[in-house]
Design a protein around this motif. Structure first.
Motif, PDB file in Angstrom:
ATOM      1  N   SER A 442       0.845  -1.190   0.000  1.00  0.00           N
ATOM      2  CA  SER A 442       0.000   0.000   0.000  1.00  0.00           C
ATOM      3  C   SER A 442       0.877   1.235   0.000  1.00  0.00           C
ATOM      4  N   THR A 443       0.262   2.345  -0.369  1.00  0.00           N
ATOM      5  CA  THR A 443       0.981   3.621  -0.385  1.00  0.00           C
ATOM      6  C   THR A 443       0.259   4.634   0.485  1.00  0.00           C
ATOM      7  N   THR A 444       1.039   5.599   0.978  1.00  0.00           N
ATOM      8  CA  THR A 444       0.482   6.700   1.756  1.00  0.00           C
ATOM      9  C   THR A 444       1.120   7.988   1.240  1.00  0.00           C
ATOM     10  N   ASN A 445       0.798   9.102   1.850  1.00  0.00           N
ATOM     11  CA  ASN A 445       1.380  10.362   1.388  1.00  0.00           C
ATOM     12  C   ASN A 445       2.822  10.539   1.861  1.00  0.00           C
ATOM     13  N   PHE A 446       3.289   9.643   2.757  1.00  0.00           N
ATOM     14  CA  PHE A 446       4.665   9.756   3.228  1.00  0.00           C
ATOM     15  C   PHE A 446       5.561   8.610   2.774  1.00  0.00           C
ATOM     16  N   SER A 454       6.043 -13.242   3.958  1.00  0.00           N
ATOM     17  CA  SER A 454       4.851 -13.266   4.807  1.00  0.00           C
ATOM     18  C   SER A 454       5.204 -12.911   6.247  1.00  0.00           C
ATOM     19  N   GLY A 455       4.612 -11.842   6.735  1.00  0.00           N
ATOM     20  CA  GLY A 455       4.822 -11.427   8.111  1.00  0.00           C
ATOM     21  C   GLY A 455       5.905 -10.396   8.286  1.00  0.00           C
ATOM     22  N   ILE A 456       6.670 -10.096   7.250  1.00  0.00           N
ATOM     23  CA  ILE A 456       7.753  -9.107   7.366  1.00  0.00           C
ATOM     24  C   ILE A 456       7.512  -7.995   6.354  1.00  0.00           C
ATOM     25  N   GLU A 457       7.291  -6.792   6.901  1.00  0.00           N
ATOM     26  CA  GLU A 457       7.055  -5.622   6.065  1.00  0.00           C
ATOM     27  C   GLU A 457       8.078  -4.541   6.383  1.00  0.00           C
ATOM     28  N   GLY A 458       8.372  -3.741   5.383  1.00  0.00           N
ATOM     29  CA  GLY A 458       9.269  -2.608   5.560  1.00  0.00           C
ATOM     30  C   GLY A 458       8.649  -1.352   4.982  1.00  0.00           C
ATOM     31  N   LEU A 459       9.241  -0.200   5.333  1.00  0.00           N
ATOM     32  CA  LEU A 459       8.740   1.078   4.851  1.00  0.00           C
ATOM     33  C   LEU A 459       9.812   1.779   4.023  1.00  0.00           C
ATOM     34  N   VAL A 460       9.422   2.232   2.822  1.00  0.00           N
ATOM     35  CA  VAL A 460      10.298   3.080   2.024  1.00  0.00           C
ATOM     36  C   VAL A 460       9.723   4.486   2.059  1.00  0.00           C
ATOM     37  N   HIS A 461      10.480   5.423   2.646  1.00  0.00           N
ATOM     38  CA  HIS A 461       9.998   6.797   2.795  1.00  0.00           C
ATOM     39  C   HIS A 461      10.029   7.497   1.440  1.00  0.00           C
ATOM     40  N   ILE A 462       9.155   8.485   1.278  1.00  0.00           N
ATOM     41  CA  ILE A 462       9.069   9.207   0.009  1.00  0.00           C
ATOM     42  C   ILE A 462      10.413   9.838  -0.358  1.00  0.00           C
ATOM     43  N   LEU A 465      12.682   7.402  -2.388  1.00  0.00           N
ATOM     44  CA  LEU A 465      12.200   6.868  -3.660  1.00  0.00           C
ATOM     45  C   LEU A 465      13.096   7.262  -4.830  1.00  0.00           C
ATOM     46  N   SER A 466      13.684   8.451  -4.769  1.00  0.00           N
ATOM     47  CA  SER A 466      14.495   8.936  -5.891  1.00  0.00           C
ATOM     48  C   SER A 466      15.406  10.065  -5.413  1.00  0.00           C
ATOM     49  N   ASP A 467      16.504  10.273  -6.204  1.00  0.00           N
ATOM     50  CA  ASP A 467      17.381  11.403  -5.913  1.00  0.00           C
ATOM     51  C   ASP A 467      16.730  12.712  -6.323  1.00  0.00           C
ATOM     52  N   LYS A 468      15.759  12.630  -7.187  1.00  0.00           N
ATOM     53  CA  LYS A 468      15.042  13.812  -7.638  1.00  0.00           C
ATOM     54  C   LYS A 468      13.850  14.079  -6.720  1.00  0.00           C
ATOM     55  N   ARG A 469      13.298  15.256  -6.850  1.00  0.00           N
ATOM     56  CA  ARG A 469      12.135  15.617  -6.038  1.00  0.00           C
ATOM     57  C   ARG A 469      10.918  14.783  -6.472  1.00  0.00           C
ATOM     58  N   VAL A 470      10.238  14.164  -5.495  1.00  0.00           N
ATOM     59  CA  VAL A 470       9.059  13.329  -5.773  1.00  0.00           C
ATOM     60  C   VAL A 470       7.830  14.020  -5.198  1.00  0.00           C
ATOM     61  N   VAL A 476       6.030   7.040  -8.442  1.00  0.00           N
ATOM     62  CA  VAL A 476       7.203   6.170  -8.498  1.00  0.00           C
ATOM     63  C   VAL A 476       6.813   4.697  -8.332  1.00  0.00           C
ATOM     64  N   VAL A 477       5.983   4.406  -7.317  1.00  0.00           N
ATOM     65  CA  VAL A 477       5.554   3.018  -7.066  1.00  0.00           C
ATOM     66  C   VAL A 477       4.051   2.991  -6.846  1.00  0.00           C
ATOM     67  N   LYS A 478       3.454   1.831  -7.132  1.00  0.00           N
ATOM     68  CA  LYS A 478       2.018   1.622  -6.921  1.00  0.00           C
ATOM     69  C   LYS A 478       1.815   0.286  -6.222  1.00  0.00           C
ATOM     70  N   ALA A 479       0.673   0.164  -5.541  1.00  0.00           N
ATOM     71  CA  ALA A 479       0.353  -1.087  -4.854  1.00  0.00           C
ATOM     72  C   ALA A 479       0.365  -2.233  -5.855  1.00  0.00           C
ATOM     73  N   GLY A 480       1.048  -3.317  -5.462  1.00  0.00           N
ATOM     74  CA  GLY A 480       1.147  -4.479  -6.338  1.00  0.00           C
ATOM     75  C   GLY A 480       2.458  -4.561  -7.088  1.00  0.00           C
ATOM     76  N   ASP A 481       3.199  -3.439  -7.149  1.00  0.00           N
ATOM     77  CA  ASP A 481       4.497  -3.451  -7.834  1.00  0.00           C
ATOM     78  C   ASP A 481       5.487  -4.345  -7.100  1.00  0.00           C
ATOM     79  N   GLU A 482       6.296  -5.076  -7.863  1.00  0.00           N
ATOM     80  CA  GLU A 482       7.368  -5.893  -7.301  1.00  0.00           C
ATOM     81  C   GLU A 482       8.689  -5.381  -7.876  1.00  0.00           C
ATOM     82  N   ARG A 483       9.664  -5.100  -6.987  1.00  0.00           N
ATOM     83  CA  ARG A 483      10.932  -4.555  -7.439  1.00  0.00           C
ATOM     84  C   ARG A 483      11.984  -4.726  -6.347  1.00  0.00           C
TER      85      ARG A 483
END
Length: 558
Positions: A442-446, A454-462, A465-470, A476-483
């Protein structure tokens, strides 16, 4: 005398034969002192006006005689024809003439009677069917004259009529008498009292509750309260409902004197509602709430008890002033929770069946009467949106007990506890600075939440996501993306992993140098005061002030 009767019987015409044939009456049970003498009981009969309306509505405009007994009119016609001086008199008056006679002979279906004091020497005849057993020759009994056939020298009598006449003289409104249901009609029950007295019971007076099937009463004896007597039409209206009310009131008074909280009693299920069942204790109804029917969960009381079923209940609460009695069915049986502490403890691995689900979890039955709650947060180490995504009603599941309070009948269960903590060893499996594959949940505004397994989740902060302004995470990413993601921080104890996309391809030194706590102020900030530049004029001249044209402030103060 007997030969004369036989000769007349052989020579008579078919018409005469038809006229001389005694009118058959239904066989009645033997009359005893108990049945012959109705017991008078005090009762408040309904008002005459309301009763008349009820009877008229039940009969639908028809007379009771038309509905119940067509041959009653024929009997009156025969009596009127046989009496020459009966013109202008009530045809039913012949039924009020009681004659005493002696049993002379029994031939076939007829019993011949010698009437006492009969100057005309007429012989009486009574249908044998009116006797419960063959009468003794020579026995003296009372009879009622039905009609006279002087041509044949016979007086047609009715044994039942004599008893009937005796009871007619005793009948009073408010009496409780016994009757037998002979048939039904659209308005109620057709009855026969002792001595062939015809009666009627409106459908609304059969029971204290509405009765759908009237046919079930045909052939049955019942006791009713006399509400109306019509001597001319020989009609009696009875109410079984009023009799039941009288009996229930007497039983209720007796029951309330002896009932007490904690007693175990037997009762009959009278009615079933959504929240429980009403049980008749014998004059008083008590409520068994659905939660007090069984130690197991019951959704519908009708699935557990049936109307008319006899049950054993315990008196839980009693309010005699309000006539309220709370009953329990499960309380008469041992409480399964009393044995829980010896069978289960926190940390045990158990198996249960899913009984039902809710928006906060699921209820699991370990055994009959023992239920526990499986919170949604304990269903999986991963994210659960609704209980049905993990368990369904009827599923067998393996769980761990995480809390137990036998006294309050509470138990908390966990599927997670039975699976083991997937975070154990996570710091080695997902080492810092390692590149791992993940799926965006899932995505949020942050930022975005990423599942590594299964059972292990992590957070990638906005900001990672990129060296450029996001501007937006979804750009950049959407729910369901695998990378691929880079682990930049991990805490096995806190179950936290920080991920990054922009750190992929960078060295560990660059990653470490680029990380800086957000709450720390820039280190290059000088704490010294900024010096004021020299030789600055305010446009007011060297004297300062507000541009007074060379004048000083002192000039204005003179």
């Amino acid at each position: 005398m007997e030969s004369t009767n036989q000769g007349n019987s052989q020579d008579q015409s078919p018409a005469q034969d038809a006229q001389a044939q005694p009118i058959e009456q239904p066989t009645q049970p033997e009359v005893t002192p108990e049945t012959a003498a109705p017991v008078e009981q005090p009762a408040a009969a309904p008002s005459g006006e309301s009763l008349e309306k009820e009877i008229e509505a039940a009969l639908g405009g028809q007379s009771l005689d038309e509905i119940m007994q067509e041959d009653a009119a024929k009997t009156k016609e025969l009596a009127a024809e046989a009496a020459g001086d009966s013109e202008g008199k009530d045809p039913g008056e012949f039924h009020s003439q009681i004659r005493r006679g002696r049993i002379a002979a029994i031939r076939g279906d007829d019993v011949f009677i010698d009437l006492a004091g009969d100057e005309l020497k007429l012989q009486g005849v009574v249908p044998a069917a009116q006797f419960d057993r063959p009468p003794r020759i020579g026995a003296i009994m009372d009879f009622v004259v039905d009609h006279i056939d002087e041509a044949q020298g016979l007086v047609f009598l009715s044994r039942e009529g004599a008893i009937s006449q005796a009871n007619w003289l005793q009948l009073k409104p408010g009496m409780s008498i016994e009757a037998r249901c002979t048939a039904t009609n659209k308005g109620g029950l057709e009855l026969e009292l002792v001595g062939s007295i015809k009666g009627f019971m409106p459908a609304s007076q059969i029971d204290v509750h509405h009765v759908e099937d009237l046919e079930q009463f045909v052939g049955q004896k019942m006791t009713g309260v006399v509400q109306e007597i019509d001597h001319k039409a020989k009609r009696v209206v009875l109410s079984r409902r009023q009799q039941l009310d009288k009996e229930r009131k007497a039983a209720k008074d007796e029951l309330l004197d002896e009932i007490a909280e904690g007693q175990i009693r037997k009762g009959t299920v009278r009615s079933i509602v959504d929240f429980g069942a009403f049980v008749d204790l014998g004059g008083v109804d008590g409520l068994v709430h659905v939660t007090d029917m069984s130690y197991t969960h019951i959704s519908k009381p009708a699935d557990f008890v049936k109307v008319g079923e006899e049950v054993e209940v315990k008196v839980l609460k009693l309010d005699k002033e309000k006539d309220r009695i709370s009953l329990g069915m499960k309380q008469v049986k041992p409480d399964p929770w009393s044995l829980v502490e010896g069978k289960y403890k926190v940390g045990d691995q158990v198996e249960g069946t899913v009984l039902r689900t809710a928006n906060f979890g699921a209820f699991i039955e370990l055994e009959a009467g023992i239920e526990g709650l499986l919170p949604m947060s304990e269903m999986s180490w991963g994210r659960v949106r609704k209980a049905e995504d993990v368990v369904k009603v009827g599923d067998k599941v393996r769980l761990g007990i995480i809390s137990l309070d036998a006294e309050k009948h509470k138990m908390s269960l966990s599927i997670k506890a039975s699976l083991g903590d997937p975070w154990v060893g996570a710091e080695h499996k997902f080492a810092k600075f390692s590149v791992v594959k993940g799926k965006v949940l899932s995505t949020t505004n942050f930022g975005a939440f990423v599942e590594l397994e299964s059972g292990i989740e992590g957070l990638v902060h906005i900001s990672e996501l990129s060296d450029k302004r996001v501007r937006t995470v979804e750009s950049v990413v959407k729910a369901g993306d695998e990378r691929d993601f880079r682990v930049i921080e991990i805490s096995e104890a806190d179950h936290k992993i920080k991920l990054s996309i922009k750190a992929i391809g960078k060295s560990e030194e660059e990653i470490s140098a680029g990380q800086q706590p957000r709450d720390q102020k820039p280190s290059q900030m000088s704490s010294s005061k900024r010096e004021r530049p020299k030789n600055l004029k305010s446009g007011l001249g060297e004297v300062g002030g507000m541009g007074l044209g060379g004048l000083k402030l002192e000039d204005f103060l003179k």
